[in-house]
Scaffold this motif. Structure first.
Motif, mmCIF file in Angstrom:
data_model
loop_
_atom_site.group_PDB
_atom_site.id
_atom_site.type_symbol
_atom_site.label_atom_id
_atom_site.label_comp_id
_atom_site.label_asym_id
_atom_site.label_seq_id
_atom_site.Cartn_x
_atom_site.Cartn_y
_atom_site.Cartn_z
ATOM 1 N N ARG A 164 -104.762 -14.770 -13.680
ATOM 2 C CA ARG A 164 -106.223 -14.673 -13.819
ATOM 3 C C ARG A 164 -106.657 -14.390 -15.260
ATOM 4 N NH1 ARG A 164 -109.504 -14.646 -9.373
ATOM 5 N NH2 ARG A 164 -108.451 -14.494 -7.370
ATOM 6 N N GLN A 165 -105.740 -14.016 -16.108
ATOM 7 C CA GLN A 165 -106.063 -13.790 -17.520
ATOM 8 C C GLN A 165 -106.339 -15.103 -18.258
ATOM 9 O OE1 GLN A 165 -103.517 -10.748 -19.564
ATOM 10 N NE2 GLN A 165 -102.296 -11.059 -17.703
ATOM 11 N N PHE A 166 -105.813 -16.208 -17.728
ATOM 12 C CA PHE A 166 -105.963 -17.503 -18.387
ATOM 13 C C PHE A 166 -107.279 -18.150 -17.966
ATOM 14 C CE2 PHE A 166 -101.049 -17.993 -18.119
ATOM 15 C CZ PHE A 166 -100.889 -17.027 -19.094
ATOM 16 N N PRO A 167 -108.067 -18.639 -18.918
ATOM 17 C CA PRO A 167 -109.345 -19.273 -18.579
ATOM 18 C C PRO A 167 -109.155 -20.554 -17.760
ATOM 19 C CG PRO A 167 -109.221 -18.808 -20.937
ATOM 20 C CD PRO A 167 -107.858 -18.567 -20.361
ATOM 21 N N VAL A 191 -108.443 -29.479 -20.293
ATOM 22 C CA VAL A 191 -107.243 -29.049 -21.006
ATOM 23 C C VAL A 191 -106.387 -30.275 -21.342
ATOM 24 C CG1 VAL A 191 -105.882 -28.622 -18.919
ATOM 25 C CG2 VAL A 191 -105.366 -27.375 -20.988
ATOM 26 N N ALA A 192 -105.784 -30.250 -22.532
ATOM 27 C CA ALA A 192 -104.908 -31.361 -22.937
ATOM 28 C C ALA A 192 -103.663 -31.381 -22.054
ATOM 29 C CB ALA A 192 -104.512 -31.185 -24.396
ATOM 30 N N GLY A 218 -106.209 -23.842 -17.947
ATOM 31 C CA GLY A 218 -105.961 -25.019 -17.140
ATOM 32 C C GLY A 218 -106.812 -25.029 -15.888
ATOM 33 N N TYR A 219 -106.471 -25.900 -14.972
ATOM 34 C CA TYR A 219 -107.212 -26.035 -13.719
ATOM 35 C C TYR A 219 -106.284 -25.754 -12.545
ATOM 36 C CZ TYR A 219 -105.322 -30.708 -14.477
ATOM 37 O OH TYR A 219 -104.487 -31.776 -14.744
ATOM 38 N N CYS A 220 -106.785 -25.925 -11.340
ATOM 39 C CA CYS A 220 -106.111 -25.439 -10.135
ATOM 40 C C CYS A 220 -104.652 -25.874 -10.018
ATOM 41 C CB CYS A 220 -106.891 -25.838 -8.885
ATOM 42 S SG CYS A 220 -107.310 -27.585 -8.793
ATOM 43 N N ASP A 221 -104.323 -27.106 -10.360
ATOM 44 C CA ASP A 221 -102.931 -27.553 -10.250
ATOM 45 C C ASP A 221 -102.009 -26.749 -11.167
ATOM 46 O OD1 ASP A 221 -103.728 -29.423 -8.414
ATOM 47 O OD2 ASP A 221 -103.659 -31.119 -9.794
ATOM 48 N N TYR A 222 -102.507 -26.400 -12.335
ATOM 49 C CA TYR A 222 -101.717 -25.593 -13.269
ATOM 50 C C TYR A 222 -101.463 -24.205 -12.691
ATOM 51 C CZ TYR A 222 -102.264 -28.889 -17.169
ATOM 52 O OH TYR A 222 -102.202 -29.985 -17.989
ATOM 53 N N TYR A 223 -102.521 -23.573 -12.180
ATOM 54 C CA TYR A 223 -102.380 -22.222 -11.620
ATOM 55 C C TYR A 223 -101.475 -22.224 -10.399
ATOM 56 C CZ TYR A 223 -106.146 -20.684 -14.638
ATOM 57 O OH TYR A 223 -106.911 -20.386 -15.731
#
Length: 85
Positions: free
Chosen positions: A12-15, A20-21, A40-45
């Motif tokens: 959760r610390q990551f925006p 995102v590239a 990143g977005y949901c797939d990254y998390y």
């Protein structure tokens, strides 16, 4: 449960960022997300959560996809659109 919550707090610390590239060619996406992009977005998390959970002994897997869409009586089938992602 405490380990899973710790992973969640860490991520959760990551925006959240839809713009995102992508990772460089040949680079693991989770490694890139955790150590370089840190956004990143949901797939990254989701991917990062699974990798980190497995690393601490929590069985985990990621499931992504689409809802079944809406049934079209005339076509006799379900129509799946982008909004069902």
């Amino acid at each position: 449960m405490a380990r899973a919550r710790a992973i969640e707090r860490y991520l959760r610390q990551f925006p959240y960022d839809l713009d995102v590239a992508p990772p460089p060619p040949g680079r693991d996406v989770v490694d890139y997300f955790l150590f370089d992009a840190q956004r990143g977005y949901c797939d990254y998390y989701g991917s990062a959560f699974v990798v980190l959970a497995r690393a601490v002994g929590i069985p985990a897997r990621l499931a992504i996809g689409y809802t079944m869409g809406s049934y079209d009586q005339e076509l006799g089938c379900y129509v799946v659109a982008e909004r069902n992602a």
